[in-house]
Write an enzyme that holds these catalytic residues in place. Sequence first.
Site, short mmCIF file in Angstrom:
data_model
loop_
_atom_site.label_atom_id
_atom_site.label_comp_id
_atom_site.label_asym_id
_atom_site.label_seq_id
_atom_site.Cartn_x
_atom_site.Cartn_y
_atom_site.Cartn_z
CB SER A 78 -0.97 0.01 1.18
OG SER A 78 -2.06 -0.86 0.92
CE LYS A 217 -1.30 4.15 2.55
NZ LYS A 217 -1.24 3.08 3.56
N GLY A 219 2.31 -0.07 4.55
CA GLY A 219 1.99 -1.10 3.58
C GLY A 219 2.13 -2.46 4.24
#
Length: 273
Positions: A78, A217, A219
């Site tokens: 992600s 971010k 993932g």
Amino acid sequence: MLLVIHRRHALGLIAAATALPARAFANVAPQRSEIRESLAKRFTDDGTEGTFVGYKVEDYLVIASDTVRSGEARLPASTFKIPNSLIALETGVVEDPDKDVFKWDGVVRPIEAWNKDHTLRSAIAASAVPVYQEIARRIGAERMQTFVNLLEYGNRNIGGGIDQFWLTGDMRIDPVQQIDFIDRLRRGVLPVSKRSQDLVRDIIPTTKVGDSVIHFKSGLLDAAHGSLGWMVGWADKGDAPTVFALNIDCREQRHVADRMTLTQACLSDIGAI
């Protein structure tokens, strides 16, 4: 041209000094690097394996936990939502990250936050995979490949399905490449519009730690693809930013949360927060 030559020269100095695989720093100019075993110990103490790389921008200094895993390319999971968001805005698939709504398809999924309508802002906060898969399908393979090439993202390979290539397909990126891409976004020098870069920087999740702000971010790959966890982004401490990338083998469920715990610990160790 002189700037490019200078950056490549800096890469050569780093490689010669430490063998740190900094070949991906084609767009920044680190001049020094260090390998710190204390950072590697963070992962072993947590009962797993991983890597951390930090680029202290003001000091032109790269600090890494190792010389091997920091250069190993993995599926981005992600973390690809960052370039996916940029491409969505550039192509007009998303016009407004707060007003354009992606309707829930009605399929109940294990992550409750995915089971509702989303804007781009809420989708990146919830890391809503189905929304970004729909975005990728709307972008289409031809435009996606064009922009992945333009952004110089990872190995630039979108094989394996337009809505799967970053999860189970052929896309690969290493931590040093992650930092190079994130730093270009942070500086607003990617070869896309200023508006798209400004908006994506604005929607990326943040957390405050003391007097520092971490833009990040995460993932996470499924067990079939190695249960690899990512955390990438940058930390602002006053006027001293540090760009970072961490990945970790999530051998136990607790390691999923440890992505952020270890990121903060490593950033603290190098004086970035």
